[in-house]
Design an enzyme around this catalytic site. Structure first.
Site, mmCIF file in Angstrom:
data_model
loop_
_atom_site.group_PDB
_atom_site.id
_atom_site.type_symbol
_atom_site.label_atom_id
_atom_site.label_comp_id
_atom_site.label_asym_id
_atom_site.label_seq_id
_atom_site.Cartn_x
_atom_site.Cartn_y
_atom_site.Cartn_z
ATOM 1 N N ASP A 85 105.564 20.271 105.875
ATOM 2 C CA ASP A 85 105.771 20.973 107.141
ATOM 3 C C ASP A 85 107.074 20.475 107.768
ATOM 4 O O ASP A 85 107.493 19.336 107.540
ATOM 5 C CB ASP A 85 104.628 20.698 108.128
ATOM 6 C CG ASP A 85 103.297 21.281 107.668
ATOM 7 O OD1 ASP A 85 103.309 22.290 106.930
ATOM 8 O OD2 ASP A 85 102.255 20.724 108.049
ATOM 9 N N ASP A 119 105.911 25.001 103.785
ATOM 10 C CA ASP A 119 104.673 25.341 104.479
ATOM 11 C C ASP A 119 105.003 25.616 105.945
ATOM 12 O O ASP A 119 105.991 26.270 106.252
ATOM 13 C CB ASP A 119 103.648 24.223 104.303
ATOM 14 C CG ASP A 119 102.200 24.684 104.549
ATOM 15 O OD1 ASP A 119 102.007 25.853 104.901
ATOM 16 O OD2 ASP A 119 101.288 23.871 104.384
ATOM 17 N N ASP A 173 103.151 23.133 112.927
ATOM 18 C CA ASP A 173 101.694 23.200 112.851
ATOM 19 C C ASP A 173 101.068 22.171 113.788
ATOM 20 O O ASP A 173 101.507 21.009 113.833
ATOM 21 C CB ASP A 173 101.218 22.937 111.416
ATOM 22 C CG ASP A 173 101.483 24.113 110.487
ATOM 23 O OD1 ASP A 173 102.009 25.140 110.958
ATOM 24 O OD2 ASP A 173 101.170 23.996 109.284
ATOM 25 N N ARG A 202 101.637 33.986 111.397
ATOM 26 C CA ARG A 202 101.292 32.788 112.173
ATOM 27 C C ARG A 202 102.272 32.555 113.323
ATOM 28 O O ARG A 202 103.012 31.586 113.338
ATOM 29 C CB ARG A 202 101.213 31.541 111.286
ATOM 30 C CG ARG A 202 100.222 31.664 110.146
ATOM 31 C CD ARG A 202 100.173 30.389 109.317
ATOM 32 N NE ARG A 202 99.235 30.508 108.206
ATOM 33 C CZ ARG A 202 99.008 29.573 107.301
ATOM 34 N NH1 ARG A 202 99.654 28.422 107.384
ATOM 35 N NH2 ARG A 202 98.145 29.770 106.334
#
Length: 449
Positions: free
Chosen positions: A262, A284, A288, A341
């Site tokens: 991430d 990724d 997050d 997302r």
């Protein structure tokens, strides 16, 4: 009421030791004693407020401590962190916890609390540390020489430039005591992954300035009370920052590229502000937030050339940790041709998504799942066929309320249910103007640091 920040610096001498907890060390008359306190009201609302307190030990090293003060207008502490709080009448005592009991000479620690007030909320006029009035000066002679930090490696260059103040902080990161990062700590400039890893570790307040391009892999852990800020043109390539089991962290003005996990991961952490970064071409998630994290603001970031943008809550099976937490504000972010997302939300309620610009989003904009409550307002959706919906993949639906969004070449979206009220002040820009506001202000290099 708008957030207020007040700083209190108190000067003075020794006072009689007052100990509420057996085992606290009384200050001896012959020892050096002294302390400084900075008290900040980070946010305030009707009947409640959040405050942070930075305590600096100016005397001999301490192995444990208690901080005491009195409220003068009937305020009460309702919840605290980084210390054990008790209150008797107007007098409040905060005792260290196991990880911050040791305070070397000139070392600081930051604690915080939520409180209630009625009528007025004046700043306390005096503080004592282990019974010694905090005055900003030292009495007695040091019994030991002040500790010094080890010499930095050549790739770490200490500077006296302070980190950026948290100007413009809005949203959930103003709650729970607010987010100040490294505060006014002297900055350290880093130019390598090893130097960044070292400077970002631990819990002491620190401002870490990234200069040039740092190439790395995996994740670099960021400790509590840190500001990680990029100098002009700063790039982190190949890796990301892991804010894990930390609190009070600011990440600003960095460009992230080609990360192999991430770019920014937040887990088991609270009071985090991620602001004015540019992120692209990673493996990724770009940003997050998961695993019981709370009080987070994600603002003014530009994400492009990327698929999975911002995940909130990593698993349908983690409701035991995540319910009642995962409260995040997303505002003024630029989602530029990304796919999904923006964010995808589990459990958090209320999650606030406002004044963001969605351009040519391929998959979907916002997804509310697993009982989450998401308020989507005053955003600008352009050429985004699915701006927001309920449920996603195998995740069941949450609630989503949409209002005052501007749609150009975009779908209608799916809404349903209700969302908890937003507790902090904010201003919605005129939705039709959000595109120009965000494109001119989002991303690294758009602020003065």
């Amino acid at each position: 009421m708008s957030a207020r920040r007040r700083i209190l610096a108190v000067l003075g001498g020794a006072a009689a030791a007052l100990c509420l907890v057996t085992g606290l060390i009384a200050v001896q008359a012959s020892a050096a004693a002294g302390c400084r306190v900075a008290y900040a009201v980070a946010s305030q609302w009707n009947g409640g407020f959040g405050a942070s307190i930075t305590v600096t030990n100016l005397g001999d090293p301490l192995s444990s401590w208690q901080l005491r003060w009195s409220f003068t207008a009937g305020q009460t502490v309702t919840q605290g962190w980084n210390a054990t709080f008790s209150q008797s009448g107007s007098t409040v005592t905060a005792v260290n916890v196991d990880y911050n009991g040791s305070l070397a000479t000139n070392a600081s620690t930051t604690i915080g609390f939520n409180g209630s007030w009625s009528g007025s909320n004046p700043v306390p006029s005096a503080f004592t540390l282990n019974g010694v009035t905090c005055t900003g000066s030292v009495t007695g002679s040091p019994s030991t020489s002040p500790s010094t930090s080890p010499s930095p490696t050549p790739s770490i260059t200490p500077t006296s430039t302070p980190g950026p103040p948290p100007t413009g902080l809005v949203g959930w990161a103003t709650q729970g005591g607010g987010t100040t990062g490294g505060g006014n700590a002297s900055a350290t400039t880093v130019t390598s992954s090893s130097a960044l890893t070292s400077a970002a570790s631990g819990t002491n307040p620190a401002v870490v300035r990234v200069s040039g391009t740092i190439s790395c892999s995996g994740m670099i852990r960021v400790g509590s009370n840190k500001t990680i800020v990029g100098n002009s043109g700063a790039v982190i390539s190949g890796c990301g920052l892991n804010v894990s089991e930390a609190s009070n962290v600011i990440i600003r003005n960095l460009t992230f590229r080609n990360w192999n996990d991430d770019a920014i991961n937040v887990q088991y952490s609270t009071r985090v502000w991620i602001d004015h970064n540019t992120l692209s071409n990673g493996y990724d998630g770009a940003i997050d937030v998961k695993r019981a994290s709370d009080y987070v603001t994600v603002s003014w970031n530009h994400v492009h050339s990327h698929d999975k943008t911002m995940l909130l809550g990593h698993s349908d099976d983690n409701g035991g940790e995540d319910r009642g937490r995962l409260r995040v504000t997303y505002h003024h972010n630029y989602f530029d041709g990304t796919n999904q997302r923006h964010p995808r939300v589990r459990f958090g309620n209320p999650v606030h998504v406002y004044n963001n610009y969605y351009r040519n989003v391929g998959g979907y904009g916002v997804a509310s799942t697993e009982g989450a409550g998401v308020l989507v307002e005053c955003n600008y959706f352009e050429n985004t066929g699915d701006p927001y919906h309920l449920g996603e993949g195998d995740s069941g639906p949450g609630s989503l309320v949409a209002r005052n969004n501007h749609m150009t070449g975009s779908g209608a979206g799916q809404t349903g249910g209700s969302v908890a009220s937003i507790p902090y002040p904010y201003t919605c820009d005129t939705p039709s103007q959000v595109k120009s506001i965000v494109t001119s202000g989002a991303g690294a290099g758009r602020i003065s640091v």
